[in-house]
Design a protein around this motif. Structure first.
Motif, PDB file in Angstrom:
ATOM      1  N   ASP A 215     -40.959 -65.855  60.482  1.00  0.00           N
ATOM      2  CA  ASP A 215     -41.997 -65.249  59.649  1.00  0.00           C
ATOM      3  C   ASP A 215     -41.569 -63.867  59.167  1.00  0.00           C
ATOM      4  OD1 ASP A 215     -44.803 -65.251  58.570  1.00  0.00           O
ATOM      5  OD2 ASP A 215     -44.936 -63.527  59.911  1.00  0.00           O
ATOM      6  N   ALA A 216     -41.056 -63.042  60.086  1.00  0.00           N
ATOM      7  CA  ALA A 216     -40.626 -61.693  59.715  1.00  0.00           C
ATOM      8  C   ALA A 216     -39.469 -61.733  58.716  1.00  0.00           C
ATOM      9  CB  ALA A 216     -40.220 -60.909  60.969  1.00  0.00           C
ATOM     10  N   ALA A 217     -38.535 -62.647  58.918  1.00  0.00           N
ATOM     11  CA  ALA A 217     -37.388 -62.754  58.015  1.00  0.00           C
ATOM     12  C   ALA A 217     -37.829 -63.196  56.623  1.00  0.00           C
ATOM     13  CB  ALA A 217     -36.361 -63.727  58.586  1.00  0.00           C
ATOM     14  N   VAL A 218     -38.720 -64.165  56.554  1.00  0.00           N
ATOM     15  CA  VAL A 218     -39.199 -64.640  55.250  1.00  0.00           C
ATOM     16  C   VAL A 218     -39.975 -63.532  54.542  1.00  0.00           C
ATOM     17  CG1 VAL A 218     -40.771 -66.267  54.104  1.00  0.00           C
ATOM     18  CG2 VAL A 218     -39.187 -67.074  55.868  1.00  0.00           C
ATOM     19  N   ARG A 219     -40.816 -62.831  55.278  1.00  0.00           N
ATOM     20  CA  ARG A 219     -41.553 -61.715  54.662  1.00  0.00           C
ATOM     21  C   ARG A 219     -40.594 -60.659  54.127  1.00  0.00           C
ATOM     22  NH1 ARG A 219     -47.091 -61.570  55.860  1.00  0.00           N
ATOM     23  NH2 ARG A 219     -47.700 -63.169  57.368  1.00  0.00           N
ATOM     24  N   SER A 220     -39.558 -60.360  54.874  1.00  0.00           N
ATOM     25  CA  SER A 220     -38.565 -59.379  54.436  1.00  0.00           C
ATOM     26  C   SER A 220     -37.847 -59.845  53.177  1.00  0.00           C
ATOM     27  CB  SER A 220     -37.554 -59.132  55.564  1.00  0.00           C
ATOM     28  OG  SER A 220     -36.522 -58.291  55.124  1.00  0.00           O
TER      29      SER A 220
ATOM     30  N   ARG B  40     -33.809 -64.763  47.780  1.00  0.00           N
ATOM     31  CA  ARG B  40     -34.088 -66.193  47.883  1.00  0.00           C
ATOM     32  C   ARG B  40     -34.094 -66.636  49.329  1.00  0.00           C
ATOM     33  NH1 ARG B  40     -29.678 -68.658  44.008  1.00  0.00           N
ATOM     34  NH2 ARG B  40     -29.397 -69.722  45.956  1.00  0.00           N
ATOM     35  N   CYS B  41     -34.984 -67.563  49.675  1.00  0.00           N
ATOM     36  CA  CYS B  41     -35.039 -68.137  51.019  1.00  0.00           C
ATOM     37  C   CYS B  41     -34.222 -69.412  51.105  1.00  0.00           C
ATOM     38  CB  CYS B  41     -36.479 -68.464  51.415  1.00  0.00           C
ATOM     39  SG  CYS B  41     -37.499 -67.037  51.731  1.00  0.00           S
TER      40      CYS B  41
END
Length: 73
Positions: free
Chosen positions: A58-63, A70-71
């Motif tokens: 979650d933290a990585a995607v928000r960052s 891009r994810c």
């Protein structure tokens, strides 16, 4: 009809419905049923999700989203 699945659960549903012949692409996380691994991989996550907790993902995607990166590759 041609179907591309971006969710492992959707891939399982396609197979459960007997529509695997319509499935033309999956993600690198679509590993069940085993036959799904024979389908072309059309998208993959850039995050090492196997080694991260849910909170870390979650933290990585928000960052990534906050930085407009891009994810998926």
């Amino acid at each position: 009809m041609r179907v591309v699945s971006f969710l492992p659960s959707a891939t399982e549903i396609v197979f459960a419905l007997g529509a695997e012949s319509c499935l033309v692409g999956v993600t690198d996380k679509c590993t069940y049923p085993p036959e799904a691994q024979r389908k072309p991989i059309v998208v993959t996550s850039i995050l090492p999700t196997n080694s991260l907790s849910g909170a870390e993902i979650d933290a990585a995607v928000r960052s990534i989203w906050n930085g407009a990166s891009r994810c998926f590759g």
